[in-house]
Scaffold this motif. Structure first.
Motif, PDB file in Angstrom:
ATOM      1  N   VAL A 156       0.837  -1.209   0.000  1.00 47.34           N
ATOM      2  CA  VAL A 156       0.000   0.000   0.000  1.00 47.34           C
ATOM      3  C   VAL A 156       0.870   1.256   0.000  1.00 47.34           C
ATOM      4  O   VAL A 156       0.626   2.212  -0.753  1.00 47.34           O
ATOM      5  N   LEU A 157       1.903   1.272   0.836  1.00 45.41           N
ATOM      6  CA  LEU A 157       2.767   2.447   0.924  1.00 45.41           C
ATOM      7  C   LEU A 157       3.545   2.678  -0.366  1.00 45.41           C
ATOM      8  O   LEU A 157       3.665   3.823  -0.831  1.00 45.41           O
ATOM      9  N   LEU A 158       4.076   1.620  -0.947  1.00 41.89           N
ATOM     10  CA  LEU A 158       4.864   1.775  -2.167  1.00 41.89           C
ATOM     11  C   LEU A 158       3.991   2.194  -3.347  1.00 41.89           C
ATOM     12  O   LEU A 158       4.388   3.041  -4.153  1.00 41.89           O
ATOM     13  N   VAL A 159       2.807   1.615  -3.449  1.00 43.26           N
ATOM     14  CA  VAL A 159       1.880   2.022  -4.519  1.00 43.26           C
ATOM     15  C   VAL A 159       1.437   3.464  -4.302  1.00 43.26           C
ATOM     16  O   VAL A 159       1.372   4.265  -5.244  1.00 43.26           O
ATOM     17  N   GLY A 160       1.137   3.804  -3.032  1.00 43.96           N
ATOM     18  CA  GLY A 160       0.752   5.182  -2.734  1.00 43.96           C
ATOM     19  C   GLY A 160       1.852   6.168  -3.068  1.00 43.96           C
ATOM     20  O   GLY A 160       1.580   7.261  -3.597  1.00 43.96           O
ATOM     21  N   LEU A 161       3.099   5.805  -2.779  1.00 45.24           N
ATOM     22  CA  LEU A 161       4.222   6.684  -3.109  1.00 45.24           C
ATOM     23  C   LEU A 161       4.341   6.865  -4.618  1.00 45.24           C
ATOM     24  O   LEU A 161       4.557   7.983  -5.104  1.00 45.24           O
ATOM     25  N   ALA A 162       4.196   5.759  -5.359  1.00 44.28           N
ATOM     26  CA  ALA A 162       4.289   5.848  -6.817  1.00 44.28           C
ATOM     27  C   ALA A 162       3.198   6.761  -7.387  1.00 44.28           C
ATOM     28  O   ALA A 162       3.462   7.583  -8.275  1.00 44.28           O
ATOM     29  N   LEU A 163       1.976   6.627  -6.879  1.00 42.27           N
ATOM     30  CA  LEU A 163       0.877   7.482  -7.349  1.00 42.27           C
ATOM     31  C   LEU A 163       1.131   8.940  -6.975  1.00 42.27           C
ATOM     32  O   LEU A 163       0.838   9.854  -7.754  1.00 42.27           O
ATOM     33  N   PHE A 164       1.682   9.155  -5.765  1.00 42.64           N
ATOM     34  CA  PHE A 164       1.988  10.512  -5.329  1.00 42.64           C
ATOM     35  C   PHE A 164       3.020  11.160  -6.245  1.00 42.64           C
ATOM     36  O   PHE A 164       2.866  12.321  -6.661  1.00 42.64           O
ATOM     37  N   ILE A 165       4.070  10.418  -6.586  1.00 40.78           N
ATOM     38  CA  ILE A 165       5.130  10.971  -7.437  1.00 40.78           C
ATOM     39  C   ILE A 165       4.616  11.220  -8.854  1.00 40.78           C
ATOM     40  O   ILE A 165       4.942  12.236  -9.483  1.00 40.78           O
ATOM     41  N   LYS A 166       3.799  10.321  -9.363  1.00 41.02           N
ATOM     42  CA  LYS A 166       3.370  10.406 -10.768  1.00 41.02           C
ATOM     43  C   LYS A 166       2.166  11.323 -10.979  1.00 41.02           C
ATOM     44  O   LYS A 166       2.051  11.974 -12.023  1.00 41.02           O
ATOM     45  N   ARG A 167       1.250  11.382 -10.010  1.00 46.56           N
ATOM     46  CA  ARG A 167      -0.030  12.039 -10.264  1.00 46.56           C
ATOM     47  C   ARG A 167      -0.192  13.386  -9.553  1.00 46.56           C
ATOM     48  O   ARG A 167      -0.915  14.253 -10.052  1.00 46.56           O
ATOM     49  N   SER A 168       0.410  13.570  -8.389  1.00 47.28           N
ATOM     50  CA  SER A 168       0.151  14.786  -7.616  1.00 47.28           C
ATOM     51  C   SER A 168       1.001  15.949  -8.120  1.00 47.28           C
ATOM     52  O   SER A 168       2.027  15.765  -8.791  1.00 47.28           O
ATOM     53  N   LEU A 169       0.567  17.158  -7.778  1.00 53.93           N
ATOM     54  CA  LEU A 169       1.317  18.358  -8.163  1.00 53.93           C
ATOM     55  C   LEU A 169       2.686  18.374  -7.501  1.00 53.93           C
ATOM     56  O   LEU A 169       3.700  18.660  -8.142  1.00 53.93           O
ATOM     57  N   TRP A 170       2.722  18.062  -6.194  1.00 55.45           N
ATOM     58  CA  TRP A 170       4.004  18.025  -5.496  1.00 55.45           C
ATOM     59  C   TRP A 170       4.915  16.961  -6.092  1.00 55.45           C
ATOM     60  O   TRP A 170       6.125  17.165  -6.190  1.00 55.45           O
ATOM     61  N   GLY A 171       4.345  15.841  -6.482  1.00 53.07           N
ATOM     62  CA  GLY A 171       5.140  14.774  -7.078  1.00 53.07           C
ATOM     63  C   GLY A 171       5.772  15.209  -8.387  1.00 53.07           C
ATOM     64  O   GLY A 171       6.952  14.920  -8.655  1.00 53.07           O
ATOM     65  N   ARG A 172       5.020  15.927  -9.197  1.00 50.29           N
ATOM     66  CA  ARG A 172       5.572  16.416 -10.468  1.00 50.29           C
ATOM     67  C   ARG A 172       6.647  17.478 -10.222  1.00 50.29           C
ATOM     68  O   ARG A 172       7.629  17.565 -10.972  1.00 50.29           O
ATOM     69  N   GLN A 173       6.464  18.260  -9.183  1.00 44.18           N
ATOM     70  CA  GLN A 173       7.502  19.236  -8.842  1.00 44.18           C
ATOM     71  C   GLN A 173       8.775  18.540  -8.388  1.00 44.18           C
ATOM     72  O   GLN A 173       9.887  18.970  -8.739  1.00 44.18           O
ATOM     73  N   ILE A 174       8.630  17.473  -7.624  1.00 41.83           N
ATOM     74  CA  ILE A 174       9.798  16.699  -7.191  1.00 41.83           C
ATOM     75  C   ILE A 174      10.536  16.134  -8.402  1.00 41.83           C
ATOM     76  O   ILE A 174      11.769  16.172  -8.476  1.00 41.83           O
ATOM     77  N   GLN A 175       9.791  15.610  -9.381  1.00 39.21           N
ATOM     78  CA  GLN A 175      10.419  15.091 -10.599  1.00 39.21           C
ATOM     79  C   GLN A 175      11.180  16.192 -11.336  1.00 39.21           C
ATOM     80  O   GLN A 175      12.286  15.973 -11.846  1.00 39.21           O
ATOM     81  N   ALA A 176      10.579  17.387 -11.396  1.00 41.01           N
ATOM     82  CA  ALA A 176      11.231  18.496 -12.087  1.00 41.01           C
ATOM     83  C   ALA A 176      12.523  18.897 -11.379  1.00 41.01           C
ATOM     84  O   ALA A 176      13.552  19.137 -12.023  1.00 41.01           O
ATOM     85  N   VAL A 177      12.478  18.954 -10.042  1.00 42.31           N
ATOM     86  CA  VAL A 177      13.681  19.327  -9.282  1.00 42.31           C
ATOM     87  C   VAL A 177      14.763  18.266  -9.449  1.00 42.31           C
ATOM     88  O   VAL A 177      15.956  18.589  -9.557  1.00 42.31           O
ATOM     89  N   ALA A 178      14.368  16.997  -9.482  1.00 43.71           N
ATOM     90  CA  ALA A 178      15.338  15.918  -9.661  1.00 43.71           C
ATOM     91  C   ALA A 178      16.021  16.006 -11.023  1.00 43.71           C
ATOM     92  O   ALA A 178      17.209  15.702 -11.152  1.00 43.71           O
ATOM     93  N   GLN A 179      15.290  16.429 -12.038  1.00 46.32           N
ATOM     94  CA  GLN A 179      15.860  16.516 -13.385  1.00 46.32           C
ATOM     95  C   GLN A 179      16.773  17.734 -13.545  1.00 46.32           C
ATOM     96  O   GLN A 179      17.849  17.644 -14.119  1.00 46.32           O
ATOM     97  N   ASN A 180      16.321  18.883 -13.029  1.00 42.40           N
ATOM     98  CA  ASN A 180      17.109  20.110 -13.183  1.00 42.40           C
ATOM     99  C   ASN A 180      16.687  21.096 -12.102  1.00 42.40           C
ATOM    100  O   ASN A 180      15.646  21.746 -12.217  1.00 42.40           O
ATOM    101  N   ARG A 181      17.480  21.184 -11.052  1.00 41.59           N
ATOM    102  CA  ARG A 181      17.104  22.032  -9.918  1.00 41.59           C
ATOM    103  C   ARG A 181      17.037  23.506 -10.317  1.00 41.59           C
ATOM    104  O   ARG A 181      16.092  24.219  -9.940  1.00 41.59           O
ATOM    105  N   LEU A 182      18.025  23.967 -11.063  1.00 44.50           N
ATOM    106  CA  LEU A 182      18.042  25.373 -11.468  1.00 44.50           C
ATOM    107  C   LEU A 182      16.862  25.679 -12.388  1.00 44.50           C
ATOM    108  O   LEU A 182      16.178  26.702 -12.217  1.00 44.50           O
TER     109      LEU A 182
END
Length: 296
Positions: A156-182
């Motif tokens: 449940v936790l791992l699936v929830g984390l995956a959905l959070f990273i892929k679907r939520s606004l904060w998750g998409r921001q985290i992906q953007a920061v991971a790719q290029n912080r500046l």
């Protein structure tokens, strides 16, 4: 039937490992540093769950969320007080990024181990089980209630984390920061908040792993050292910063240890992951899901 039992048991062990390793992988993915205090996030969760259950008489199911909150708190404090200088002027201290991260996280690890040793004591204590059922039959498998609960919660936790990273606004921001912080900062993303969320999520996962393993691996000041080593091995095998890679590597390691302990030797169970790590570094140094670095 024995092989099937070993496979299922190995998957459950792998889920334990995944809860620990995914948080470490997230931190590396966004900050490109290794958190050497990650094992102490595990320790905080194990101690919080055990002490609240035993000393305050709180039911284990209510103590588990408090362990998660403790993990989130220690993750937030670590990022806010210690890791924030990584991207707000660490260069003025005369330290390189990697050197600074190693010094502060390793120092935090030593501080927490000795602090808990002095305050709580050096002796391990056994945590209560979430489901005190010694044997439970699920189809052809016999498992303890704690293992069943752990497997369900971990999925449940791992699936929830995956959905959070892929679907939520904060998750998409985290992906953007991971790719290029500046670039993310120029686009208006609060990179400090994204880093805080990552550290909090890492603390929550590690703390819950510590709480779930408290009935098996009794909490002690140095209880997080060995799970942390396992996490480092898994993160490298899966590919530095890759969450899917860390999950797959954790499951592979759990199954490998389960089979090798029976068919080879139980005494060397904890060395099989190191052998797998050596093989990965020899033939695929970037890890299972990592990308080979390109020379410019």
């Amino acid at each position: 039937m024995l092989a099937l039992d070993l496979f299922v048991n190995g998957l459950i062990i792998g889920l334990y490992y995944a809860l620990m390793a995914v948080g470490l992988s997230m931190i590396f993915g966004i900050l490109k540093v290794v958190n050497f205090a990650h094992g102490e996030f595990y320790m905080v969760g194990a101690y919080t769950y055990t002490l609240i259950s035993l000393n305050l008489g709180v039911p284990p199911w209510l103590a588990l969320p408090t362990a998660a909150l403790a993990g989130a708190a220690i993750g937030w404090l670590t990022e806010r007080w210690l890791m924030r200088p990584l991207y707000t002027g660490y260069g003025s201290w005369g330290l390189m990024k990697d050197e600074y991260a190693v010094v502060v996280t390793f120092g935090l690890s030593l501080l927490m181990i000795n602090l808990f040793d002095k305050i709580i004591g050096p002796y391990p204590m056994r945590g209560p089980s979430l489901w005190d059922v010694s044997r439970l039959r699920i189809g052809p498998f016999m498992m303890s209630g704690q293992k069943v609960v752990t497997a369900v919660l971990a999925v449940v936790l791992l699936v929830g984390l995956a959905l959070f990273i892929k679907r939520s606004l904060w998750g998409r921001q985290i992906q953007a920061v991971a790719q290029n912080r500046l670039g993310a900062s120029i686009a208006g993303i609060d990179t400090g908040r994204a880093s805080s969320i990552v550290f909090m999520a890492s603390g929550v996962l590690a703390a819950i792993a510590g709480a779930l393993l408290a009935p098996v691996i009794n909490p002690a000041p140095d209880v997080g050292i060995f799970p942390a080593v396992k996490s480092y091995v898994i993160v490298v095998i899966g590919g530095m910063g890759s969450i899917p890679g860390s999950i797959l590597a954790a499951l592979l390691l759990g199954v490998l240890e389960s089979f090798a302990a029976v068919y080879l030797s139980y005494d060397y169970r904890d060395t099989y992951g190191l052998v797998l790590l050596i093989l990965i570094l020899m033939f695929r140094p970037q890890g299972l899901f990592g990308e080979r670095s390109r020379e410019v």
